[in-house]
Design an enzyme around this catalytic site. Structure first.
Site, PDB file in Angstrom:
ATOM      1  N   HIS A  78      -4.035   1.394  -2.230  1.00  0.00           N
ATOM      2  CA  HIS A  78      -3.211   0.619  -1.298  1.00  0.00           C
ATOM      3  C   HIS A  78      -3.158   1.262   0.088  1.00  0.00           C
ATOM      4  CE1 HIS A  78      -1.427  -1.684  -4.663  1.00  0.00           C
ATOM      5  NE2 HIS A  78      -1.341  -0.525  -5.295  1.00  0.00           N
TER       6      HIS A  78
HETATM    7  C1  BDR Z   1       2.779   1.667  -2.610  1.00  0.00           C
HETATM    8  O1  BDR Z   1       3.772   2.302  -3.388  1.00  0.00           O
HETATM    9  C2  BDR Z   1       3.375   3.621  -3.698  1.00  0.00           C
HETATM   10  O2  BDR Z   1       3.502   3.885  -5.064  1.00  0.00           O
HETATM   11  C3  BDR Z   1       1.940   3.759  -3.250  1.00  0.00           C
HETATM   12  O3  BDR Z   1       1.730   5.090  -2.771  1.00  0.00           O
HETATM   13  C4  BDR Z   1       1.798   2.724  -2.174  1.00  0.00           C
HETATM   14  O4  BDR Z   1       2.205   3.227  -0.923  1.00  0.00           O
HETATM   15  C5  BDR Z   1       2.182   0.522  -3.399  1.00  0.00           C
HETATM   16  O5  BDR Z   1       3.184  -0.424  -3.673  1.00  0.00           O
END
Ligand code: BDR
Ligand code: CA
Length: 311
Positions: free
Chosen positions: A238
């Site tokens: 992400h």
């Molecule tokens: C986001 O939430 C975190 O767990 C990850 O690092 C990313 O930034 C995804 O929803």
């Protein structure tokens, strides 16, 4: 080519670490500072992880500790996905250097002053540090060119049916950013769920057996297994999306939209409400909502970046 000065704000878990490994290889970007926020793991662990990743890259970027908890909500970690230490329980050597003495928001403001309107902020955790800087320094909105976030979604969430983790963790901070007047680029779940590496691609990276590729493999075991159990085609990275967008916007599609965050309702707390699909349009388009990515090019750039590190 003059580089874009970027500030990186993270809650260093698995994909934050990978995003930092990517940012460090992109010729278009110059990392000028890194701030740490409570999110995937508590902020002390985030800070340690961030220093360790900098050491792994052999780049001792200035690192600053920030918020220990969201503004109003209780703090919750995401260890079930990122492991107890946030980096999939991979072991790295103890950091060789210490975080800076300044608080994250003060260091960010100081950097923004130094870069006179050119600084871009990439924020890939809950937005507590960024919002604290906005409230403490009203001139920040003129000093920061834009904030590129991993967060939110124009449709459903991954932490609740309505909300994505980074926004859900600190919805009031997120709303402060969207209302601030600073242009926002939002890489929400629509795009970040397409930014993944398959197991075969992770294996190909691992075959290089450098410190970085061995770390990446160890770090991703747990989150890859969880992703597989959810029926996902690979491991989403992400947080790499706003990093890559800053350097290569041509690999993405998106639209200007109005975006605001629900801060009241129990059912939809932390939802990023957009007018992308609505007949009723918000009068102000405060955000560029990124909706699509060239996944093949993403995967190639990401793999090349990980494999470019030499011992
Ligand atoms: C986001 O939430 C975190 O767990 C990850 O690092 C990313 O930034 C995804 O929803
Ligand atoms: Ca993150």
């Amino acid at each position: 080519m003059s580089k874009i000065p970027v500030w990186f704000d993270a809650d260093t878990g698995v994909d934050d670490a990978t995003a930092l490994l990517l940012a460090n290889t992109l010729d278009e970007l110059e990392i000028v500072g890194i701030s740490c926020v409570a999110g995937n793991v508590p902020v002390d662990q985030v800070t340690k992880n961030t220093l360790q990743i900098c050491d792994l890259m052999n780049k001792q970027y200035p690192v600053y500790k920030g918020a220990e908890k969201p503004w109003f909500k209780e703090y919750h970690d995401a260890c079930f996905f990122h492991g107890k230490n946030g980096i999939g329980d991979a072991i790295l050597p103890e950091p060789t250097y210490e975080p800076g003495e300044a608080k994250a928001w003060d260091a960010l403001h100081e950097a923004a002053l130094r870069y006179e309107g050119k600084l871009e902020v990439i924020a890939v955790g809950p937005l507590t540090n960024i919002a604290t800087a906005i409230v403490k320094y009203p001139d920040l909105k003129k000093l920061v060119k834009r904030v590129l976030i991993m967060g939110g979604s124009a449709s459903g969430g991954n932490t609740t049916p309505a909300a994505e983790f980074n926004i859900y963790e600190d919805p009031h901070a997120a709303q402060t950013l969207f209302m601030s007047g600073i242009p926002v680029v939002m890489c929400g779940l629509e795009v970040t769920m397409k930014a993944y590496l398959t197991m075969e691609q992770i294996d190909e990276v691992h075959a290089h057996h450098t410190s970085v590729t061995d770390f990446y493999y160890a770090c991703t075991r747990r989150s890859h297994t969880v992703s597989k159990s959810l029926g996902l085609p690979g491991l989403c990275i992400h947080d790499a999306c706003p990093v890559l967008f800053a350097a290569h916007p041509e690999l993405f599609k998106g639209e200007e939209a109005g975006v605001f965050v629900e801060t009241q309702s129990e059912l939809t707390l932390g939802k990023t409400v957009t007018d992308l699909y609505s007949d009723f349009q918000f009068p102000e388009k405060n955000t560029f909502v990124v909706t699509d990515i060239d996944r093949d090019k993403f995967a190639k750039i990401m793999m090349d970046a990980l494999m470019s590190y030499r011992d």
